[in-house]
Design an enzyme around this catalytic site. Structure first.
Site, PDB file in Angstrom:
ATOM      1  N   CYS A  85      64.020  51.713  15.209  1.00  0.00           N
ATOM      2  CA  CYS A  85      64.226  50.600  16.132  1.00  0.00           C
ATOM      3  C   CYS A  85      62.995  49.709  16.235  1.00  0.00           C
ATOM      4  O   CYS A  85      63.098  48.576  16.669  1.00  0.00           O
ATOM      5  CB  CYS A  85      64.645  51.099  17.499  1.00  0.00           C
ATOM      6  SG  CYS A  85      63.848  52.599  17.997  1.00  0.00           S
TER       7      CYS A  85
ATOM      8  N   GLN B 128      65.174  65.355  17.587  1.00  0.00           N
ATOM      9  CA  GLN B 128      64.616  65.569  16.242  1.00  0.00           C
ATOM     10  C   GLN B 128      64.346  67.043  15.951  1.00  0.00           C
ATOM     11  O   GLN B 128      63.848  67.379  14.869  1.00  0.00           O
ATOM     12  CB  GLN B 128      63.329  64.751  16.073  1.00  0.00           C
ATOM     13  CG  GLN B 128      63.554  63.244  16.114  1.00  0.00           C
ATOM     14  CD  GLN B 128      64.318  62.705  14.915  1.00  0.00           C
ATOM     15  OE1 GLN B 128      64.532  63.401  13.920  1.00  0.00           O
ATOM     16  NE2 GLN B 128      64.733  61.452  14.991  1.00  0.00           N
TER      17      GLN B 128
ATOM     18  N   ASN C 267      59.851  61.997  16.568  1.00  0.00           N
ATOM     19  CA  ASN C 267      60.638  61.368  15.504  1.00  0.00           C
ATOM     20  C   ASN C 267      59.778  60.779  14.393  1.00  0.00           C
ATOM     21  O   ASN C 267      60.203  60.690  13.251  1.00  0.00           O
ATOM     22  CB  ASN C 267      61.556  60.291  16.087  1.00  0.00           C
ATOM     23  CG  ASN C 267      60.884  59.443  17.129  1.00  0.00           C
ATOM     24  OD1 ASN C 267      60.394  59.951  18.130  1.00  0.00           O
ATOM     25  ND2 ASN C 267      60.836  58.147  16.908  1.00  0.00           N
TER      26      ASN C 267
HETATM   27  N1  PLP Z   1      65.207  60.565  20.937  1.00  0.00           N
HETATM   28  C1  PLP Z   1      64.633  60.677  19.739  1.00  0.00           C
HETATM   29  C2  PLP Z   1      63.440  61.572  19.577  1.00  0.00           C
HETATM   30  C3  PLP Z   1      65.142  59.987  18.645  1.00  0.00           C
HETATM   31  O1  PLP Z   1      64.557  60.102  17.450  1.00  0.00           O
HETATM   32  C4  PLP Z   1      66.267  59.144  18.837  1.00  0.00           C
HETATM   33  C5  PLP Z   1      66.789  58.322  17.725  1.00  0.00           C
HETATM   34  O2  PLP Z   1      66.061  57.890  16.871  1.00  0.00           O
HETATM   35  C6  PLP Z   1      66.828  59.070  20.119  1.00  0.00           C
HETATM   36  C7  PLP Z   1      66.275  59.794  21.143  1.00  0.00           C
HETATM   37  C8  PLP Z   1      68.044  58.217  20.379  1.00  0.00           C
HETATM   38  O3  PLP Z   1      69.206  58.840  19.887  1.00  0.00           O
HETATM   39  P1  PLP Z   1      70.527  57.972  19.574  1.00  0.00           P
HETATM   40  O4  PLP Z   1      70.238  57.180  18.344  1.00  0.00           O
HETATM   41  O5  PLP Z   1      71.599  59.004  19.360  1.00  0.00           O
HETATM   42  O6  PLP Z   1      70.792  57.127  20.768  1.00  0.00           O
END
Ligand code: PLP
Length: 399
Positions: free
Chosen positions: A333, A175, A147
């Site tokens: 986050c 991603q 990400n």
């Molecule tokens: N996995 C990756 C690589 C992400 O970039 C994200 C969100 O940023 C997530 C999982 C989590 O997804 P969600 O926001 O739908 O819970």
């Protein structure tokens, strides 16, 4: 004031076509998809059409798609669904917290977890995964695309390692979905996560691919929704939106949308790199490090993560936002946190270098003009911040 949004790895806007597809399911088509009357049948049919569409994007059977509330739930379901107390799990140091925090929880519950490293380009070595295998390893979970950097892992090779050892393989493709083609059979994974809001569907919906025959313990207990793999009344409008977005993404690959996106990203990256003392974090967009990369882009086409020496990333994000450009220092986050990015530090960047890095992530709504807008703003803003930076001046004098 003109505003350009280059933070599509945090979330994407719902495309107008997706919104239109969802609209009736907030109104006249309100039925519970489990009801046997007309209203229920109408929404059931919509859910199953969406399932077909998601299956089309992933190259799997519709029956192997489980709808969830998003990427976090899908990652958690994949991990808690197959790992038992006393098992060993292999993951990487650059995973999203949806995987890393779940792995920590498994450790607290008595499982062992190995975190394989990445090299300076952000790549996992499949041989490291092989070496980490133990007799009690039950799951390998390595993301498809990162990400923060967009780096695409050699998931096909990792899938082979897992298959040879008869160990479950899960990949977080949140991603990757909609950005590069995905074929679960080529990857050889048993479980694969996607999230609606990263591919222009709404927030709060996602899916987990579960290969036929995989024994998955549910996390939620209730009705027999999703073939007893995920209890709870379906989020019909969200699922319809995800189905529509998956369909649009599939059509987009046929049209070469991914290549157009890569061309825009490459221009942005190329021109930003003409600013002195900058560099790309991750595999260079044009490099193919090994034979294993044939047919695989080294990075998803929408992402570039750039290091601006002597800059405080948060200060640059704020300065650009005041001028109308939305970018990010990395995972949404962890923005605002004092800790530098765990992804960039795992790649060997010093904490100050990680803090001086910015992610630009494009979406389907962006245009060449948007790239021009960013290129008009960033060099001057970086220069201004560097003028004020005692760190940058010192570096310049010393070097
Ligand atoms: N996995 C990756 C690589 C992400 O970039 C994200 C969100 O940023 C997530 C999982 C989590 O997804 P969600 O926001 O739908 O819970």
């Amino acid at each position: 004031m003109q505003r350009v949004y280059f933070d599509n790895n945090a979330t994407t806007p719902v495309l107008p076509e997706v919104f239109e597809a969802m609209r009736p399911y907030f109104g006249e088509r309100f039925g519970n998809a489990s009801s046997i009357h007309h209203h229920g049948q109408e929404t059931r049919a919509a859910v199953e059409r969406a399932r077909e569409s998601v299956a089309g994007l992933l190259g799997c059977r519709a029956s192997e798609v489980v709808f969830t509330s998003g990427g976090t739930e899908s990652d958690n379901l994949a991990m808690f669904g197959v790992v038992r107390p006393g098992d060993h799990v292999i993951t990487s140091t650059v995973e999203h917290h949806a995987v890393l925090s779940a792995a920590k929880h498994l450790e607290e519950k008595g499982c062992e977890v190995t975190y394989v490293p990445v090299d300076g380009r952000g790549l996992v070595d499949p041989d490291d995964v092989k070496r980490a295998l133990r007799s009690n390893t039950s799951l390998v979970t390595i993301m498809m695309a990162n990400n923060e950097t967009g780096v695409v892992q050699p998931v096909d090779d990792i899938g082979k390692v897992a298959a040879e050892a008869d160990v479950h393989f899960h990949t977080d493709a949140v991603q990757a979905a909609g950005k590069i083609p995905i074929d679960v059979n080529q990857i050889g994974c048993d479980l694969l996560t996607i999230s609606g809001h990263k591919l222009h569907a709404p927030q709060g919906v996602g899916a987990l691919y579960v290969r036929k025959g995989t024994r998955l313990e549910p996390m939620l207990y209730g009705g027999r929704h999703e073939r007893s793999r995920r209890a709870g009344t379906e989020n019909v409008p969200g699922i319809v939106g995800l189905g529509k977005a998956a369909g649009l993404a599939s059509t987009g690959f046929g049209r070469g949308d991914d290549q157009k996106m890569a061309a825009m990203r490459d221009r942005l990256e190329r021109e930003l790199l003409t600013i002195e003392s900058t560099g790309v974090n991750g595999v260079a967009a044009s490099s193919h490090p090994s034979e294993a990369w044939v047919g695989h882009p080294p990075r998803v086409p929408n992402t570039t993560n750039i290091y601006f020496e002597g800059i405080d990333g948060e200060a640059l994000v704020i300065a650009l936002d005041l001028k109308g450009l939305a970018v990010s220092t990395g995972a949404a986050c962890s923005s605002g946190a004092i800790e530098p990015s765990h992804v960039l530090t795992a790649m060997g960047l010093r904490p100050d270098q990680a803090r001086a890095s910015i992610r630009f992530s494009l979406g389907k709504q962006n245009s060449a003009e948007d790239v021009g807008f960013a290129l008009d703003l960033v060099p001057g803003t970086v220069a201004k911040l560097r003028e004020l930076s005692p760190v940058y001046n010192k570096t310049a004098v010393n070097s």
